[in-house]
Design a protein around this motif. Structure first.
Motif, mmCIF file in Angstrom:
data_model
loop_
_atom_site.group_PDB
_atom_site.id
_atom_site.type_symbol
_atom_site.label_atom_id
_atom_site.label_comp_id
_atom_site.label_asym_id
_atom_site.label_seq_id
_atom_site.Cartn_x
_atom_site.Cartn_y
_atom_site.Cartn_z
ATOM 1 N N PRO A 59 4.768 -0.352 7.688
ATOM 2 C CA PRO A 59 4.252 -0.398 6.310
ATOM 3 C C PRO A 59 2.985 -1.256 6.252
ATOM 4 O O PRO A 59 2.728 -2.041 7.155
ATOM 5 C CB PRO A 59 5.391 -1.074 5.536
ATOM 6 C CG PRO A 59 6.114 -1.900 6.550
ATOM 7 C CD PRO A 59 5.903 -1.254 7.896
ATOM 8 N N LEU A 60 2.207 -1.089 5.209
ATOM 9 C CA LEU A 60 0.996 -1.918 5.046
ATOM 10 C C LEU A 60 1.136 -2.774 3.793
ATOM 11 O O LEU A 60 1.496 -2.266 2.723
ATOM 12 C CB LEU A 60 -0.266 -1.039 4.917
ATOM 13 C CG LEU A 60 -0.968 -0.696 6.243
ATOM 14 C CD1 LEU A 60 -0.158 0.319 7.031
ATOM 15 C CD2 LEU A 60 -2.354 -0.157 5.979
ATOM 16 N N ARG A 61 0.824 -4.041 3.936
ATOM 17 C CA ARG A 61 1.051 -4.984 2.848
ATOM 18 C C ARG A 61 -0.011 -6.079 2.893
ATOM 19 O O ARG A 61 -0.402 -6.517 3.969
ATOM 20 C CB ARG A 61 2.429 -5.615 3.084
ATOM 21 C CG ARG A 61 2.972 -6.506 2.004
ATOM 22 C CD ARG A 61 4.224 -7.237 2.510
ATOM 23 N NE ARG A 61 5.291 -6.383 2.954
ATOM 24 C CZ ARG A 61 6.263 -5.891 2.191
ATOM 25 N NH1 ARG A 61 6.317 -6.193 0.924
ATOM 26 N NH2 ARG A 61 7.195 -5.124 2.702
ATOM 27 N N SER A 62 -0.455 -6.522 1.724
ATOM 28 C CA SER A 62 -1.226 -7.763 1.610
ATOM 29 C C SER A 62 -0.304 -8.743 0.903
ATOM 30 O O SER A 62 0.248 -8.408 -0.162
ATOM 31 C CB SER A 62 -2.481 -7.573 0.753
ATOM 32 O OG SER A 62 -3.388 -6.684 1.353
ATOM 33 N N TYR A 88 0.849 -1.201 0.000
ATOM 34 C CA TYR A 88 0.000 0.000 0.000
ATOM 35 C C TYR A 88 0.881 1.246 0.000
ATOM 36 O O TYR A 88 1.975 1.240 0.582
ATOM 37 C CB TYR A 88 -0.937 -0.020 1.223
ATOM 38 C CG TYR A 88 -1.915 -1.169 1.155
ATOM 39 C CD1 TYR A 88 -3.179 -1.001 0.631
ATOM 40 C CD2 TYR A 88 -1.536 -2.453 1.561
ATOM 41 C CE1 TYR A 88 -4.068 -2.076 0.530
ATOM 42 C CE2 TYR A 88 -2.398 -3.530 1.468
ATOM 43 C CZ TYR A 88 -3.671 -3.333 0.944
ATOM 44 O OH TYR A 88 -4.532 -4.409 0.839
ATOM 45 N N PRO A 89 0.399 2.307 -0.648
ATOM 46 C CA PRO A 89 1.241 3.501 -0.796
ATOM 47 C C PRO A 89 1.205 4.416 0.439
ATOM 48 O O PRO A 89 1.153 5.630 0.309
ATOM 49 C CB PRO A 89 0.627 4.195 -2.023
ATOM 50 C CG PRO A 89 -0.812 3.788 -1.994
ATOM 51 C CD PRO A 89 -0.874 2.422 -1.377
ATOM 52 N N ILE A 142 -2.047 6.896 12.991
ATOM 53 C CA ILE A 142 -2.546 7.729 11.896
ATOM 54 C C ILE A 142 -1.875 7.302 10.593
ATOM 55 O O ILE A 142 -0.686 6.962 10.577
ATOM 56 C CB ILE A 142 -2.318 9.256 12.128
ATOM 57 C CG1 ILE A 142 -0.905 9.550 12.595
ATOM 58 C CG2 ILE A 142 -3.343 9.850 13.054
ATOM 59 C CD1 ILE A 142 -0.653 11.035 12.787
ATOM 60 N N GLN A 143 -2.661 7.294 9.540
ATOM 61 C CA GLN A 143 -2.100 6.993 8.216
ATOM 62 C C GLN A 143 -1.056 8.054 7.878
ATOM 63 O O GLN A 143 -1.272 9.245 8.107
ATOM 64 C CB GLN A 143 -3.234 7.022 7.179
ATOM 65 C CG GLN A 143 -2.765 6.764 5.771
ATOM 66 C CD GLN A 143 -3.880 6.929 4.746
ATOM 67 O OE1 GLN A 143 -5.066 7.035 5.093
ATOM 68 N NE2 GLN A 143 -3.499 6.941 3.488
ATOM 69 N N CYS A 144 0.090 7.607 7.344
ATOM 70 C CA CYS A 144 1.171 8.552 7.020
ATOM 71 C C CYS A 144 1.884 8.055 5.760
ATOM 72 O O CYS A 144 1.535 7.000 5.226
ATOM 73 C CB CYS A 144 2.168 8.618 8.182
ATOM 74 S SG CYS A 144 3.005 7.056 8.483
ATOM 75 N N ALA A 145 2.881 8.799 5.313
ATOM 76 C CA ALA A 145 3.674 8.346 4.162
ATOM 77 C C ALA A 145 4.555 7.176 4.598
ATOM 78 O O ALA A 145 4.924 7.080 5.775
ATOM 79 C CB ALA A 145 4.543 9.487 3.659
#
Ligand code: RFL
Ligand code: PHB
Length: 416
Positions: free
Chosen positions: A272-275, A186-187, A228-231
């Motif tokens: 980081p977020l990943r599937s 995910y970006p 919180i969502q961040c870069a």
């Protein structure tokens, strides 16, 4: 190979939740194992990660006799809240699922309970095991070598289980022409903090805001966990506590942030977020379990819970093998585990998609996200779908029949 050589039935690589739960489950079946962990106990225990346990994970902890502190200190939650652009509504997990709950109890606490129990149960854990490598996994006599305290060591075993997380060595020991990998990165990431302040509410709050996602969670009645969502490459120096609290207040919205208590953070990191899914979860005498085989974005709170169901399935399969010498259970492990994994992957991906801000989200897509959340707010059918996935799909059929519990789940519930 030279050096110290030992023998066991099952060699487990990785001493996180998957490895420790598996070792203890196998002990319960009278099966010997040795856990090889690259780091020390303090490191593994100190990682701030999961917070929400499904009933299945709670039941496994109890059935292992390690659920005492969790039962005393864990916080059972009958629901959670969703905030979208300032509006707030509740998903009543208990009512929508006919009685299921989740329990808020941190992964650090789970690890502490498992590490404490290991010596009493005769589970051997080798910490600081370096340069772990797998040998002869496609034969009947696999082994693991590693170095420790300057010695080269070797473990001969009947089976090896890779519980060594996403960055471990086990998965890549499966030949690339056999291994199929599915991945989406995910970006964005999640900036997480811990603070010694009371939580914003009694329950977890997921917030979808035009500035990005936010999550209000907790570890106890006096300790809060926020994200919180961040870069992905966010510079933490640019996030002093004050900026984080301001951002949380904005994203959670006026209702959810009404009781936000500010205070100094004592942990701050970006995840980081990943599937990710690898198939199959078995090659020869090697099995994969937990994050070694699959990763979900944390939005659905599924990672540790999937690790628990993997190792429950695998412990049953190995017990069946040792009791009967029939390979049926171990042959079915990968398909059984993957059936549940893919459904949790779908749920985590979907929940991430409707709550996060994507860099290329158009105004139209943002309105569609809001329409979907508004639909959930107004539809019992949609809330039921969300709730039954959130509390965890049943074990038996890989999640095919949400109203039925497997024999295993029934046994676990009766025992607890
Ligand atoms: P782990 O925990 O990564 O443990 C793997 C262990 O293997 C060791 N290791 C090695 N040992 C020997 N030799 C090697 N070559 C090795 N390479 C690695 C490592 O040192 C480590 O100790 O995998 P495991 O056991 O499969 O457990 C998975 C869970 O940790 C993970 O899925 C969860 O933390 C995910 N997660 C959540 N899961 C939930 O069920 N509910 C939640 O609420 C939840 N929230 C989260 C989360 C993960 C997060 N982050 C940081 C990724 C929230 C966050 C922010
Ligand atoms: C947490 O408390 O760390 C937590 C809660 C819910 C999630 C992910 C993490 O979905």
């Amino acid at each position: 190979m030279q050096g110290v050589s030992v023998k066991t039935q099952v060699g487990i690589i990785g001493g996180g939740p998957a490895g420790l739960l598996l070792g203890l489950l196998l002990r319960q079946h009278g099966i010997e194992s040795v856990v090889l962990e690259r780091r020390d106990r303090a490191y593994v225990e100190g990682r701030v990660r999961a917070g929400v346990l499904e009933q299945t994970t709670v039941d496994i902890m109890r059935s292992l006799g390690v659920g005492g502190r969790m039962d005393r200190e864990g916080l059972p939650h009958d629901g959670f809240c969703i905030s979208f652009d300032g509006e707030l509504f509740r998903i009543d997990l208990k009512r929508l699922t006919g009685g299921s709950q989740v329990t808020v109890y941190g992964q650090s606490e789970v690890m502490k309970d498992l590490f404490d129990a290991a010596p009493q149960r005769g589970l051997q854990i080798e910490f600081n095991a370096e340069n772990v490598s797998l040998h002869d996994i496609d034969t009947g006599t696999p082994s693991i070598s590693w170095s420790q305290d300057g010695d080269l060591r070797q473990l001969s075993c009947d089976f090896i289980v890779g519980c060594d997380g996403f960055h471990g060595v086990s998965r890549t020991s499966i030949p690339s022409d056999v291994r199929r990998e599915y991945e989406k990165v995910y970006p964005f990431g999640w900036l997480g903090i811990l603070a010694e302040v009371p939580p914003a509410g009694e329950e977890v709050i997921y917030a979808s805001h035009q500035r990005g996602f936010a999550l209000a969670s907790m570890r106890s009645r006096t300790r809060s966990r926020y994200y919180i969502q961040c870069a992905i490459d966010e510079n933490l120096d640019e996030w002093p506590d004050r900026r984080i609290w301001d951002e949380l207040e904005t994203r959670l919205g006026p209702h959810a942030a009404r009781n936000l208590t500010r205070g100094p953070s004592f942990e701050k990191s970006v995840a980081p977020l990943r599937s990710f899914v690898t198939e199959p979860m078995r090659y020869g005498r090697l099995f994969l379990a937990g994050d070694a085989a699959h990763i979900v974005p944390p939005t659905g709170a599924k990672g540790l819970n999937l690790a628990s169901s993997d190792v429950l399935f695998l412990s049953e399969a190995l017990a069946h093998f040792y009791n009967t010498r029939s390979p049926t259970g171990i042959d079915e492990y990968s398909a059984r585990a993957l059936a549940r994994v893919w459904k949790a992957e779908r749920f985590s991906w979907w929940f991430t998609n409707i709550t996060h801000r994507f860099p290329d989200t158009t105004a139209l897509e943002r309105r569609l996200q809001l329409a979907e959340i508004d639909y959930i707010r107004g539809s019992t059918a949609a809330q039921t779908t969300l709730a039954e996935n959130y509390v965890g799909l049943p074990l038996g059929s890989g999640g095919a029949a949400p109203t039925h519990h497997s024999a295993t789940a029934m046994r676990l519930m009766e025992e607890s």
